[in-house]
Design a protein around this motif. Structure first.
Motif, PDB file in Angstrom:
ATOM      1  N   ARG A  43       0.132 -16.495 -39.063  1.00  0.00           N
ATOM      2  CA  ARG A  43      -0.730 -16.208 -40.216  1.00  0.00           C
ATOM      3  C   ARG A  43      -0.858 -17.457 -41.095  1.00  0.00           C
ATOM      4  NH1 ARG A  43       2.109 -10.424 -41.718  1.00  0.00           N
ATOM      5  NH2 ARG A  43       1.298  -9.239 -39.947  1.00  0.00           N
ATOM      6  N   SER A  44      -0.771 -18.601 -40.451  1.00  0.00           N
ATOM      7  CA  SER A  44      -0.732 -19.854 -41.204  1.00  0.00           C
ATOM      8  C   SER A  44      -2.112 -20.377 -41.583  1.00  0.00           C
ATOM      9  CB  SER A  44       0.004 -20.924 -40.390  1.00  0.00           C
ATOM     10  OG  SER A  44      -0.644 -21.149 -39.149  1.00  0.00           O
ATOM     11  N   SER A  45      -3.158 -19.941 -40.889  1.00  0.00           N
ATOM     12  CA  SER A  45      -4.491 -20.482 -41.185  1.00  0.00           C
ATOM     13  C   SER A  45      -5.293 -19.472 -42.011  1.00  0.00           C
ATOM     14  CB  SER A  45      -5.225 -20.811 -39.886  1.00  0.00           C
ATOM     15  OG  SER A  45      -5.300 -19.671 -39.063  1.00  0.00           O
ATOM     16  N   PHE A  46      -5.942 -19.953 -43.082  1.00  0.00           N
ATOM     17  CA  PHE A  46      -6.720 -19.110 -43.977  1.00  0.00           C
ATOM     18  C   PHE A  46      -8.194 -19.126 -43.580  1.00  0.00           C
ATOM     19  CE2 PHE A  46      -3.145 -20.803 -46.366  1.00  0.00           C
ATOM     20  CZ  PHE A  46      -2.611 -19.665 -46.935  1.00  0.00           C
ATOM     21  N   CYS A  52     -15.292 -13.961 -42.905  1.00  0.00           N
ATOM     22  CA  CYS A  52     -14.531 -12.912 -42.214  1.00  0.00           C
ATOM     23  C   CYS A  52     -15.483 -11.827 -41.696  1.00  0.00           C
ATOM     24  CB  CYS A  52     -13.513 -12.276 -43.165  1.00  0.00           C
ATOM     25  SG  CYS A  52     -12.224 -13.417 -43.721  1.00  0.00           S
ATOM     26  N   PHE A  53     -15.243 -11.363 -40.488  1.00  0.00           N
ATOM     27  CA  PHE A  53     -16.105 -10.354 -39.874  1.00  0.00           C
ATOM     28  C   PHE A  53     -15.279  -9.136 -39.451  1.00  0.00           C
ATOM     29  CE2 PHE A  53     -18.157 -14.449 -39.261  1.00  0.00           C
ATOM     30  CZ  PHE A  53     -19.415 -14.200 -39.780  1.00  0.00           C
ATOM     31  N   VAL A  54     -15.930  -7.999 -39.319  1.00  0.00           N
ATOM     32  CA  VAL A  54     -15.273  -6.728 -38.986  1.00  0.00           C
ATOM     33  C   VAL A  54     -14.476  -6.859 -37.684  1.00  0.00           C
ATOM     34  CG1 VAL A  54     -15.690  -4.312 -38.335  1.00  0.00           C
ATOM     35  CG2 VAL A  54     -16.970  -5.352 -40.219  1.00  0.00           C
ATOM     36  N   ASN A  55     -13.250  -6.293 -37.706  1.00  0.00           N
ATOM     37  CA  ASN A  55     -12.299  -6.253 -36.580  1.00  0.00           C
ATOM     38  C   ASN A  55     -11.551  -7.571 -36.363  1.00  0.00           C
ATOM     39  OD1 ASN A  55     -12.725  -3.556 -35.955  1.00  0.00           O
ATOM     40  ND2 ASN A  55     -14.456  -4.029 -34.609  1.00  0.00           N
ATOM     41  N   GLU A  56     -11.854  -8.603 -37.151  1.00  0.00           N
ATOM     42  CA  GLU A  56     -11.060  -9.832 -37.089  1.00  0.00           C
ATOM     43  C   GLU A  56      -9.721  -9.613 -37.781  1.00  0.00           C
ATOM     44  OE1 GLU A  56     -12.924 -14.114 -37.153  1.00  0.00           O
ATOM     45  OE2 GLU A  56     -13.749 -12.923 -38.808  1.00  0.00           O
ATOM     46  N   ILE A  57      -8.664 -10.211 -37.239  1.00  0.00           N
ATOM     47  CA  ILE A  57      -7.371 -10.230 -37.926  1.00  0.00           C
ATOM     48  C   ILE A  57      -7.264 -11.583 -38.616  1.00  0.00           C
ATOM     49  CG2 ILE A  57      -4.868 -10.171 -37.636  1.00  0.00           C
ATOM     50  CD1 ILE A  57      -5.332  -8.330 -35.226  1.00  0.00           C
ATOM     51  N   VAL A  58      -7.163 -11.551 -39.948  1.00  0.00           N
ATOM     52  CA  VAL A  58      -7.274 -12.786 -40.727  1.00  0.00           C
ATOM     53  C   VAL A  58      -6.205 -12.849 -41.814  1.00  0.00           C
ATOM     54  CG1 VAL A  58      -9.772 -12.892 -40.362  1.00  0.00           C
ATOM     55  CG2 VAL A  58      -8.869 -11.747 -42.403  1.00  0.00           C
ATOM     56  N   THR A  59      -6.065 -14.034 -42.382  1.00  0.00           N
ATOM     57  CA  THR A  59      -5.294 -14.233 -43.606  1.00  0.00           C
ATOM     58  C   THR A  59      -6.242 -14.866 -44.622  1.00  0.00           C
ATOM     59  OG1 THR A  59      -3.205 -14.537 -42.435  1.00  0.00           O
ATOM     60  CG2 THR A  59      -3.331 -15.399 -44.681  1.00  0.00           C
ATOM     61  N   VAL A  60      -6.305 -14.263 -45.805  1.00  0.00           N
ATOM     62  CA  VAL A  60      -7.168 -14.792 -46.863  1.00  0.00           C
ATOM     63  C   VAL A  60      -6.346 -14.991 -48.128  1.00  0.00           C
ATOM     64  CG1 VAL A  60      -9.255 -13.721 -45.923  1.00  0.00           C
ATOM     65  CG2 VAL A  60      -7.888 -12.481 -47.608  1.00  0.00           C
ATOM     66  N   SER A  61      -6.838 -15.880 -49.000  1.00  0.00           N
ATOM     67  CA  SER A  61      -6.171 -16.182 -50.262  1.00  0.00           C
ATOM     68  C   SER A  61      -7.161 -15.965 -51.396  1.00  0.00           C
ATOM     69  CB  SER A  61      -5.685 -17.635 -50.259  1.00  0.00           C
ATOM     70  OG  SER A  61      -5.227 -18.017 -51.535  1.00  0.00           O
ATOM     71  N   ASP A  83     -12.058 -15.185 -53.698  1.00  0.00           N
ATOM     72  CA  ASP A  83     -11.649 -16.555 -53.364  1.00  0.00           C
ATOM     73  C   ASP A  83     -12.728 -17.575 -53.706  1.00  0.00           C
ATOM     74  OD1 ASP A  83     -13.549 -16.151 -51.420  1.00  0.00           O
ATOM     75  OD2 ASP A  83     -12.331 -16.896 -49.756  1.00  0.00           O
ATOM     76  N   GLY A  84     -13.738 -17.120 -54.461  1.00  0.00           N
ATOM     77  CA  GLY A  84     -14.821 -18.028 -54.828  1.00  0.00           C
ATOM     78  C   GLY A  84     -15.966 -18.012 -53.851  1.00  0.00           C
ATOM     79  N   THR A  85     -15.767 -17.384 -52.678  1.00  0.00           N
ATOM     80  CA  THR A  85     -16.860 -17.286 -51.693  1.00  0.00           C
ATOM     81  C   THR A  85     -17.353 -15.863 -51.541  1.00  0.00           C
ATOM     82  OG1 THR A  85     -15.483 -16.858 -49.733  1.00  0.00           O
ATOM     83  CG2 THR A  85     -15.776 -19.167 -50.383  1.00  0.00           C
ATOM     84  N   ASP A  86     -16.445 -14.881 -51.784  1.00  0.00           N
ATOM     85  CA  ASP A  86     -16.821 -13.469 -51.612  1.00  0.00           C
ATOM     86  C   ASP A  86     -15.681 -12.611 -52.147  1.00  0.00           C
ATOM     87  OD1 ASP A  86     -18.197 -11.220 -50.933  1.00  0.00           O
ATOM     88  OD2 ASP A  86     -18.325 -11.642 -48.777  1.00  0.00           O
ATOM     89  N   LEU A  87     -15.915 -11.308 -52.131  1.00  0.00           N
ATOM     90  CA  LEU A  87     -14.945 -10.332 -52.627  1.00  0.00           C
ATOM     91  C   LEU A  87     -14.341  -9.566 -51.448  1.00  0.00           C
ATOM     92  CD1 LEU A  87     -14.024  -9.067 -55.419  1.00  0.00           C
ATOM     93  CD2 LEU A  87     -15.721  -7.283 -54.980  1.00  0.00           C
ATOM     94  N   LEU A  88     -13.039  -9.223 -51.535  1.00  0.00           N
ATOM     95  CA  LEU A  88     -12.354  -8.408 -50.515  1.00  0.00           C
ATOM     96  C   LEU A  88     -11.403  -7.460 -51.220  1.00  0.00           C
ATOM     97  CD1 LEU A  88     -10.984  -9.332 -47.085  1.00  0.00           C
ATOM     98  CD2 LEU A  88      -9.346  -8.428 -48.725  1.00  0.00           C
ATOM     99  N   LYS A  89     -11.266  -6.267 -50.673  1.00  0.00           N
ATOM    100  CA  LYS A  89     -10.387  -5.279 -51.292  1.00  0.00           C
ATOM    101  C   LYS A  89      -9.220  -4.946 -50.363  1.00  0.00           C
ATOM    102  CE  LYS A  89     -13.975  -3.300 -54.180  1.00  0.00           C
ATOM    103  NZ  LYS A  89     -14.442  -2.117 -54.904  1.00  0.00           N
ATOM    104  N   GLY A  90      -8.014  -4.915 -50.953  1.00  0.00           N
ATOM    105  CA  GLY A  90      -6.839  -4.406 -50.253  1.00  0.00           C
ATOM    106  C   GLY A  90      -6.674  -2.942 -50.584  1.00  0.00           C
ATOM    107  N   ILE A  91      -6.591  -2.072 -49.587  1.00  0.00           N
ATOM    108  CA  ILE A  91      -6.516  -0.622 -49.776  1.00  0.00           C
ATOM    109  C   ILE A  91      -5.102  -0.154 -49.445  1.00  0.00           C
ATOM    110  CG2 ILE A  91      -7.490   1.612 -49.136  1.00  0.00           C
ATOM    111  CD1 ILE A  91      -9.490  -0.301 -50.472  1.00  0.00           C
ATOM    112  N   PHE A  92      -4.471   0.582 -50.392  1.00  0.00           N
ATOM    113  CA  PHE A  92      -3.092   1.049 -50.216  1.00  0.00           C
ATOM    114  C   PHE A  92      -3.038   2.560 -50.419  1.00  0.00           C
ATOM    115  CE2 PHE A  92      -2.893  -3.344 -51.555  1.00  0.00           C
ATOM    116  CZ  PHE A  92      -1.941  -3.903 -50.712  1.00  0.00           C
ATOM    117  N   PHE A  93      -2.699   3.308 -49.354  1.00  0.00           N
ATOM    118  CA  PHE A  93      -2.485   4.753 -49.445  1.00  0.00           C
ATOM    119  C   PHE A  93      -0.987   4.998 -49.636  1.00  0.00           C
ATOM    120  CE2 PHE A  93      -6.319   4.329 -46.868  1.00  0.00           C
ATOM    121  CZ  PHE A  93      -7.179   5.206 -47.502  1.00  0.00           C
ATOM    122  N   GLY A  94      -0.627   5.814 -50.573  1.00  0.00           N
ATOM    123  CA  GLY A  94       0.786   6.106 -50.790  1.00  0.00           C
ATOM    124  C   GLY A  94       1.480   4.966 -51.514  1.00  0.00           C
TER     125      GLY A  94
END
Length: 697
Positions: A43-46, A52-61, A83-94
């Motif tokens: 997970r070293s590369s951002f 980022c596209f759907v179904n990709e496994i990524v690391t973002v900052s 991150d200055g390029t777009d918006l992303l949401k982390g979703i947490f259930f429980g």
């Protein structure tokens, strides 16, 4: 010292301590630091969020710009980052209250996981790290090479999944890393281009690259090998130092006469092995030797030739076999070959009480020279007058503890271990480092090589036709299956089911019998004797016939569900045929849809009959434990850091360094006792001494 209770670490209370101990064997800080990752993920590369596209496994900052509870029926926490390029949401259930406490707007975070899309790009339950740029901190869950740890449901129930282990191991290293002391000399480290121990233990958990992780593993593997081999070398020297003057064998005439009287010539390898063992027995300290030879190579005759050295010295020999059938066979062979004045006896669990008492008395008063037996030999009631040679056949069938119990019944007894499962070179240099090796590579000249064939189940009718042809020619057949009775859980044919099919429908005019391990000893013996005498045409059996059965007229073996057996076991089974004057066959039957890995094992069997090659391949496929016999007593023989397949260079270098080290030892007793008492100045912590002594116990 790292021998500090695990409960001393922050966040580990009594419940976690208990589960760590029972499920992972972790009791101390040392145990935890040596709980190595099962693998790593990168997970070293951002990536920029916009890329980022759907179904990709990524690391973002990004920076947290909003935190809110969303959803109608099922609530969840939504953590938005930019991150200055777009918006992303982390979703947490429980666990929303927990996450609301640890996340704050304005925090810089790393999210890792699979991208999906619902109004916005999002990651459900991302792995995350909160970054503190002012302190230069680096995350342990994202943005790097991330370790994944073995875990169980019980461990996960208290938060000790991979993320939980990363947290507590980081705490342990932060608090206690200063206690890790280097235990190899700077010369050894430089000669072998090794990391310092402290650096290796930090790096194995939190490497910056896969190359760093491998360098750390190699250092820990070197430690594991060096100290294991060092301990074995010390033990070997200890025996030599302490048994000086116990020389008791001086004559070899009876043994020489025996070899001359044999109705067949011995091979060059057999004669070489006899000479190696004789030299050990003529020396002034007890022998520790392993005699390895392929199926049918003639190990028993070698053992018998050296047994007569002990008999001529008026000493006793104990010959232990893993099954009553094999013990009986050895007894019958030995009685037939040795001179009449050599007194032999058979001790097995099936003997009556009065017979056992008589036999015990004869062993104790010395009126038996050679006793052949099963586990019954290690019973407390068995005592010897002068036991000086112990021979253990098929050593992998016995645990270390059982071998030790038998040896204690002797007086500085020589130990000869025999195996028809050749020991791969990497194992012989490590776990068997305290043993000397003798190998029989050549088979007797009159042995016709066995032809091995493999067919899918759909070809069984053709196999049956061939079996009928051989039975019509008075040849006998073994028919082997892995199960005794039909199992609802496993879709396999059972021996009972196949016996019914073959005896009632396929070959109703032939004599067919069933043999399996749940039968009483007397019944098994009756069936085997009938088969030996040619009264049975086809014997349906489980693997009870794997070891040592010798019926020269049995020239065909069929193994159904061959994919269920390991390579060495298949080779052992195959060795039950090919002992007579006729061409013999081993037929491996497998499902039409057999998995590729299982088919690979079957292909190896059809390509070679060399047990040494097969043992190496079996080690690659199955690991070391089944070869050593240690797993039978609750210990796992596999190394923690060493890869026995690919680490031959490390093994070789560790052996060279041990040889150098041994030259500097002035007092073997003092050094060995210091290791046992945990006070040897260079073996204090960080070597997993507990683990090494476990393997050697």
């Amino acid at each position: 010292m790292l021998n500090i209770g695990i409960a001393s670490l922050p966040g580990i209370g009594p419940k976690k301590s208990q589960i760590l101990r029972t499920d992972a064997g972790i009791e101390t800080v040392e145990d935890l630091i040596y709980y190595i990752p099962r693998r790593y993920v990168d997970r070293s590369s951002f990536k920029a969020i916009k890329d980022c596209f759907v179904n990709e496994i990524v690391t973002v900052s990004g920076e947290i710009i909003d935190i809110k509870v969303a959803g109608h029926r099922k609530k969840f926490l939504e953590v938005s980052i930019d991150d200055g390029t777009d918006l992303l949401k982390g979703i947490f259930f429980g666990g929303m209250q927990y996450f609301q406490k640890i996340f704050s707007t304005g925090d810089h975070v790393l999210f890792s996981g699979k991208i999906n899309f619902f109004k916005y790009k999002q990651i459900v339950h991302p792995d995350f790290d909160i970054l503190d740029y002012s302190s230069g901190s680096k995350g342990i869950n994202t943005g790097r090479i991330v370790p994944l740890y073995p875990s169980t449901e019980a461990l996960k129930s208290v938060g000790l999944d991979s993320r939980g282990f990363r947290r507590i191991i980081k705490n342990a290293l932060d608090i206690h890393a200063h206690l890790i002391r280097e235990n190899l000399s700077s010369e050894i480290i430089q000669r072998n281009n090794l990391l310092d121990l402290g650096e290796a233990l930090q790096t194995i958990h939190f490497p910056d690259s896969f190359q760093q992780a491998e360098a750390a593993r190699k250092r820990l593997a070197f430690n594991e090998l060096f100290f294991l081999l060092f301990y074995l070398s010390l033990s070997k020297e200890y025996i030599k130092a302490h048994y000086e003057g116990t020389h008791y064998i001086t004559k070899r005439g009876l043994s020489d006469d025996f070899i001359t009287s044999l109705p067949f010539p011995l091979t060059g390898d057999q004669l070489k092995c006899i000479e190696e063992i004789r030299n050990d027995m003529l020396s002034p300290y007890p022998m520790n030797r392993l005699l390895q030879g392929d199926v049918g190579s003639g190990k028993t005759v070698v053992a018998l030739a050296v047994s007569l050295l002990s008999v001529e010295a008026q000493c006793q020999v104990a010959f232990m076999a893993p099954t009553e059938v094999l013990a009986l066979q050895h007894f019958q062979t030995i009685v037939k070959l040795v001179p009449e004045h050599v007194r032999c006896a058979l001790l097995s669990g099936s003997l009556g009480l009065s017979e056992k008492r008589t036999l015990y008395e004869k062993l104790e008063n010395g009126s038996i020279d050679i006793v052949i037996g099963t586990h019954a030999l290690i019973q407390e009631s068995v005592a010897f007058k002068n036991l000086r040679l112990i021979i253990i056949d098929e050593q992998h069938r016995f645990g270390v503890h059982q071998r030790a119990l038998l040896r204690r019944k002797g007086n500085d007894a020589h130990l000869l271990i025999m195996t028809a499962t050749p020991i791969p070179r990497s194992l012989s240099m490590t776990l068997f480092g305290d043993l000397d090796f003798s190998s029989i590579r050549t088979k007797p000249a009159n042995r016709i090589p066995i032809k091995t064939l493999a067919f899918p189940e759909s070809r069984l009718p053709s196999v049956y036709n061939s079996l009928k042809k051989y039975m019509d020619q008075s040849r006998q057949i073994y028919y082997v299956l892995p199960l005794i009775e039909e199992s609802e859980k496993i879709d396999l044919k059972s021996a009972q089911e196949v016996f019914n099919l073959l005896s009632q429908k396929i070959f109703p005019d032939k004599t067919i019998s069933l043999l399996h391990g749940k039968m009483k000893s007397a019944e098994k013996e009756r069936i085997m004797n009938s088969f030996r005498e040619g009264k049975i045409d086809l014997l349906v059996s489980t693997t009870v016939i794997e070891v040592g059965i010798d019926v020269p007229n049995a020239s065909v073996m069929v193994i159904e569900h061959a994919e269920r057996f390991g390579l060495s076991q298949l080779h052992q089974l195959r060795g039950r045929v090919g002992r007579g004057d006729h061409q013999s066959f081993c037929v491996l039957v497998y499902p039409d849809d057999v998995p590729a890995e299982s088919k690979k094992r079957i292909d190896i069997m059809t390509e070679t009959d060399d047990g040494f090659i097969i043992a190496e391949e079996d080690l690659k496929l199955r690991g070391a434990g089944h070869i050593t016999g240690i797993k039978q007593h609750g210990h796992d023989a596999d190394f923690e850091f060493t890869d026995l397949i690919n680490d031959m260079e490390i093994i070789t270098h560790a052996r060279v360094e041990v040889q150098r080290e041994m030259q500097n030892i002035q007092d073997v007793d003092k050094t060995l006792n210091a290791i046992k008492q945990n006070s040897y100045e260079r073996i204090l912590d960080g070597i997993r001494k507990k683990r090494i002594l476990e393997i050697l116990s």
